[in-house]
Design a protein around this motif. Structure first.
Motif, PDB file in Angstrom:
ATOM      1  N   THR A  15       0.744  -1.126  -0.251  1.00 36.12           N
ATOM      2  CA  THR A  15      -0.080  -0.148   0.448  1.00 36.12           C
ATOM      3  C   THR A  15       1.016   1.205  -0.048  1.00 36.12           C
ATOM      4  OG1 THR A  15      -1.663  -1.407   0.864  1.00 36.12           O
ATOM      5  CG2 THR A  15      -2.206   1.350   1.304  1.00 36.12           C
ATOM      6  N   PRO A  16       1.077   2.024  -1.127  1.00 31.82           N
ATOM      7  CA  PRO A  16       2.204   3.110  -1.390  1.00 31.82           C
ATOM      8  C   PRO A  16       0.869   4.644  -0.524  1.00 31.82           C
ATOM      9  CG  PRO A  16       1.357   2.505  -3.263  1.00 31.82           C
ATOM     10  CD  PRO A  16       0.494   2.076  -2.502  1.00 31.82           C
ATOM     11  N   PHE A  17       1.967   5.561  -0.039  1.00 31.06           N
ATOM     12  CA  PHE A  17       1.513   6.410   0.728  1.00 31.06           C
ATOM     13  C   PHE A  17       2.031   7.308   0.275  1.00 31.06           C
ATOM     14  CE2 PHE A  17       1.087   2.717   4.055  1.00 31.06           C
ATOM     15  CZ  PHE A  17      -0.084   3.397   4.118  1.00 31.06           C
ATOM     16  N   THR A  18       1.501   8.911   0.437  1.00 36.64           N
ATOM     17  CA  THR A  18       2.135   9.933   0.514  1.00 36.64           C
ATOM     18  C   THR A  18       2.655  10.540   0.959  1.00 36.64           C
ATOM     19  OG1 THR A  18      -0.311  11.068   0.728  1.00 36.64           O
ATOM     20  CG2 THR A  18       0.223  10.099  -1.941  1.00 36.64           C
ATOM     21  N   GLU A  19       3.397  11.618   1.150  1.00 38.31           N
ATOM     22  CA  GLU A  19       4.041  12.220   1.875  1.00 38.31           C
ATOM     23  C   GLU A  19       3.148  12.340   3.557  1.00 38.31           C
ATOM     24  OE1 GLU A  19       6.627  15.339   1.191  1.00 38.31           O
ATOM     25  OE2 GLU A  19       7.929  14.476  -0.206  1.00 38.31           O
ATOM     26  N   ASN A  20       2.091  12.888   3.014  1.00 41.22           N
ATOM     27  CA  ASN A  20       0.900  13.683   4.016  1.00 41.22           C
ATOM     28  C   ASN A  20      -0.126  12.174   3.775  1.00 41.22           C
ATOM     29  OD1 ASN A  20       1.178  16.144   2.710  1.00 41.22           O
ATOM     30  ND2 ASN A  20       0.325  16.201   0.769  1.00 41.22           N
ATOM     31  N   GLY A  46      -3.966  -5.485   1.009  1.00 38.96           N
ATOM     32  CA  GLY A  46      -4.674  -5.451   2.714  1.00 38.96           C
ATOM     33  C   GLY A  46      -4.330  -6.421   3.472  1.00 38.96           C
ATOM     34  N   GLY A  47      -2.813  -7.237   3.004  1.00 33.65           N
ATOM     35  CA  GLY A  47      -2.318  -7.605   3.292  1.00 33.65           C
ATOM     36  C   GLY A  47      -1.195  -7.304   4.782  1.00 33.65           C
ATOM     37  N   SER A  48      -0.228  -8.490   5.351  1.00 34.25           N
ATOM     38  CA  SER A  48       0.997  -7.627   5.723  1.00 34.25           C
ATOM     39  C   SER A  48       1.693  -6.637   4.848  1.00 34.25           C
ATOM     40  CB  SER A  48       2.187  -8.556   6.615  1.00 34.25           C
ATOM     41  OG  SER A  48       1.253  -9.758   7.258  1.00 34.25           O
ATOM     42  N   LEU A  49       1.825  -7.011   3.798  1.00 37.47           N
ATOM     43  CA  LEU A  49       2.870  -6.145   3.397  1.00 37.47           C
ATOM     44  C   LEU A  49       2.401  -4.977   3.170  1.00 37.47           C
ATOM     45  CD1 LEU A  49       4.903  -8.748   0.365  1.00 37.47           C
ATOM     46  CD2 LEU A  49       5.904  -7.001   2.149  1.00 37.47           C
ATOM     47  N   GLY A  50       0.764  -5.199   2.547  1.00 42.94           N
ATOM     48  CA  GLY A  50      -0.259  -3.548   2.348  1.00 42.94           C
ATOM     49  C   GLY A  50      -0.186  -3.196   3.498  1.00 42.94           C
ATOM     50  N   ARG A  61     -12.067  -0.135   2.148  1.00 39.44           N
ATOM     51  CA  ARG A  61     -13.161  -0.316   1.627  1.00 39.44           C
ATOM     52  C   ARG A  61     -12.798   0.473   0.481  1.00 39.44           C
ATOM     53  NH1 ARG A  61     -16.027   2.216   5.076  1.00 39.44           N
ATOM     54  NH2 ARG A  61     -16.484  -0.120   6.126  1.00 39.44           N
ATOM     55  N   GLU A  62     -12.163   1.250  -0.026  1.00 38.51           N
ATOM     56  CA  GLU A  62     -11.880   2.330  -1.130  1.00 38.51           C
ATOM     57  C   GLU A  62     -10.972   1.324  -2.305  1.00 38.51           C
ATOM     58  OE1 GLU A  62     -13.717   5.171  -1.951  1.00 38.51           O
ATOM     59  OE2 GLU A  62     -14.674   4.355  -0.159  1.00 38.51           O
ATOM     60  N   PHE A  63     -10.086   1.214  -1.262  1.00 40.22           N
ATOM     61  CA  PHE A  63      -8.736   0.823  -1.754  1.00 40.22           C
ATOM     62  C   PHE A  63      -9.057  -0.766  -2.093  1.00 40.22           C
ATOM     63  CE2 PHE A  63      -3.977  -1.001  -0.959  1.00 40.22           C
ATOM     64  CZ  PHE A  63      -3.982  -0.105  -1.934  1.00 40.22           C
ATOM     65  N   LEU A  64     -10.240  -1.530  -2.264  1.00 42.91           N
ATOM     66  CA  LEU A  64     -10.684  -2.173  -2.894  1.00 42.91           C
ATOM     67  C   LEU A  64     -11.928  -2.096  -3.640  1.00 42.91           C
ATOM     68  CD1 LEU A  64     -11.661  -5.379  -3.007  1.00 42.91           C
ATOM     69  CD2 LEU A  64     -13.868  -5.000  -1.244  1.00 42.91           C
ATOM     70  N   VAL A 254       8.145  -4.964   5.452  1.00 46.66           N
ATOM     71  CA  VAL A 254       7.364  -3.514   4.984  1.00 46.66           C
ATOM     72  C   VAL A 254       8.923  -2.703   3.745  1.00 46.66           C
ATOM     73  CG1 VAL A 254       5.883  -2.029   4.825  1.00 46.66           C
ATOM     74  CG2 VAL A 254       5.337  -3.742   5.570  1.00 46.66           C
ATOM     75  N   GLN A 255       8.985  -2.339   5.020  1.00 49.52           N
ATOM     76  CA  GLN A 255      10.287  -0.972   4.546  1.00 49.52           C
ATOM     77  C   GLN A 255      11.519  -1.430   3.927  1.00 49.52           C
ATOM     78  OE1 GLN A 255       8.642  -1.793   7.627  1.00 49.52           O
ATOM     79  NE2 GLN A 255       9.781  -0.008   9.417  1.00 49.52           N
ATOM     80  N   TYR A 256      11.688  -2.578   3.766  1.00 51.96           N
ATOM     81  CA  TYR A 256      13.133  -3.031   2.791  1.00 51.96           C
ATOM     82  C   TYR A 256      12.054  -3.622   1.259  1.00 51.96           C
ATOM     83  CZ  TYR A 256      15.693  -4.875   6.634  1.00 51.96           C
ATOM     84  OH  TYR A 256      16.298  -4.678   8.356  1.00 51.96           O
ATOM     85  N   ILE A 257      10.866  -3.971   1.295  1.00 52.59           N
ATOM     86  CA  ILE A 257      10.622  -4.695  -0.103  1.00 52.59           C
ATOM     87  C   ILE A 257       9.807  -2.508  -0.633  1.00 52.59           C
ATOM     88  CG2 ILE A 257       8.557  -5.305  -1.548  1.00 52.59           C
ATOM     89  CD1 ILE A 257       8.882  -8.016   0.808  1.00 52.59           C
ATOM     90  N   LYS A 258       9.573  -2.392   0.594  1.00 51.59           N
ATOM     91  CA  LYS A 258       9.099  -0.743  -0.265  1.00 51.59           C
ATOM     92  C   LYS A 258      10.700   0.097  -0.554  1.00 51.59           C
ATOM     93  CE  LYS A 258       5.063   0.967   1.151  1.00 51.59           C
ATOM     94  NZ  LYS A 258       3.843   1.637   1.742  1.00 51.59           N
ATOM     95  N   LEU A 259      11.681  -0.574   0.102  1.00 51.04           N
ATOM     96  CA  LEU A 259      12.766   0.285  -0.470  1.00 51.04           C
ATOM     97  C   LEU A 259      13.439  -0.183  -2.142  1.00 51.04           C
ATOM     98  CD1 LEU A 259      15.245   2.158  -0.329  1.00 51.04           C
ATOM     99  CD2 LEU A 259      16.429   0.256   1.134  1.00 51.04           C
TER     100      LEU A 259
END
Length: 306
Positions: A15-20, A46-50, A61-64, A254-259
């Motif tokens: 689940t990517p996030f913005t700076e906000n 919406g799993g652990s990595l999400g 809900r909105e993501f789905l 999460v941090q490692y795979i996002k990197l």
């Protein structure tokens, strides 16, 4: 009942996030497009990595709804994670997922309470009876403290929508034991990146993968090569992949795979608190693993036409 093959590669998407600290839908779309282009067979959100532990019910809900709309008309099922404390809430979430157009759910045992075998099976049965959606049981005793045993799966046989298992026991013998006892009744998806090739070689029907979020083509290629019995080429990819795959079995996966996804141009490092972005020596160490792999990338065959 909707139809999911439970065969092939099912990325547990970030689940990517913005700076906000809002869900970054344009960036998510970039990653999703990379997954689809690579040839994945479904997506899990919406799993652990999400970052399921920190996204709100409304965001989920909105993501789905976004994923269902985006993939409408395509042959890529959308599976949403259901990981709740109570049976009542899990049933409500499954029913809502069904209403919003999900193709299936990944169902975890009850969280926070270490239920015994009978309680877990009763929980699974209650959710399965309440929804028509196909269900992928997540069997991960290492992280969640509850093992779904062969006897428990036997009790689930009458529930036709309990169709598959994300096999994360880290006990490779469990794949053979499941196949010996149930044949193809429950599709088996390997759920631990560092034993993904072994899982496929032993007969798992596919993978629920993590590093696929950054390297979808390599993941799908390895799977396709195994199925084509081109084992030497699959092993070559796997050996190249292993330093990266080990990022999946760390508490900061999460941090490692996002990197890694950021390095590939299909993600960002933004995480939601209490998680914090990597910094200092740790970030440099992980980034070196990622950059070394990218610099020595293994050549892929025309895996889509095997």
């Amino acid at each position: 009942m909707k139809n999911i093959s439970w065969i092939g590669i099912y990325p547990a998407l970030l689940t990517p996030f913005t700076e906000n600290d809002e869900i970054d839908y344009p960036l998510f779309q970039i990653n999703l497009d990379a997954q689809i282009e690579a040839g994945v067979d479904g997506i899990i959100i919406g799993g652990s990595l999400g970052e399921a532990s920190t996204i709100t019910a409304e965001e989920k809900r909105e993501f789905l709804k976004y994923c269902v709309k985006t993939l409408e008309g395509k042959k890529t099922p959308v599976i949403i994670n259901v990981a709740e404390q109570s049976t009542k809430v899990a049933i409500a979430m499954a029913l809502e997922a069904e209403e919003l157009g999900a193709d299936g759910i990944m169902l975890l045992p009850p969280l926070k309470y270490k239920a015994d075998d009978d309680e877990v099976v009763t929980y699974f049965k209650a959710v399965a009876a309440a929804t028509k959606l196909p269900i992928l049981i997540y069997n991960n005793p290492v992280d969640y403290g509850i093992r779904v045993t062969l006897a428990m799966f036997e009790e689930l046989l009458p529930y036709a929508n309990v169709q598959a298992v994300k096999e994360s026991t880290r006990d490779l013998a469990n794949i053979t034991n499941m196949l010996n006892k149930f044949g193809d009744r429950f599709k088996i998806l390997g759920g631990v990146d560092t034993i993904s090739l072994e899982s496929l070689m032993l007969g798992s029907h596919g993978l629920v993968a993590g590093l696929v979020d950054a390297f979808p083509r390599e993941t799908v290629a390895m799977y396709k090569l195994v199925k084509a019995k081109r084992y030497d080429e699959a092993v070559a990819i796997y050996r190249w992949f292993m330093p990266l795959l080990e990022l999946d079995i760390h508490p900061k996966l999460v941090q490692y795979i996002k990197l890694a996804a950021t390095a590939e141009g299909i993600g960002s490092e933004h995480v939601r608190a209490p998680r914090l972005p990597l910094k200092g020596a740790e970030r440099e160490r992980v980034l070196k693993i990622i950059n070394d792999a990218i610099a020595n990338r293994v050549a892929l065959p025309d895996y889509k036409n095997l």
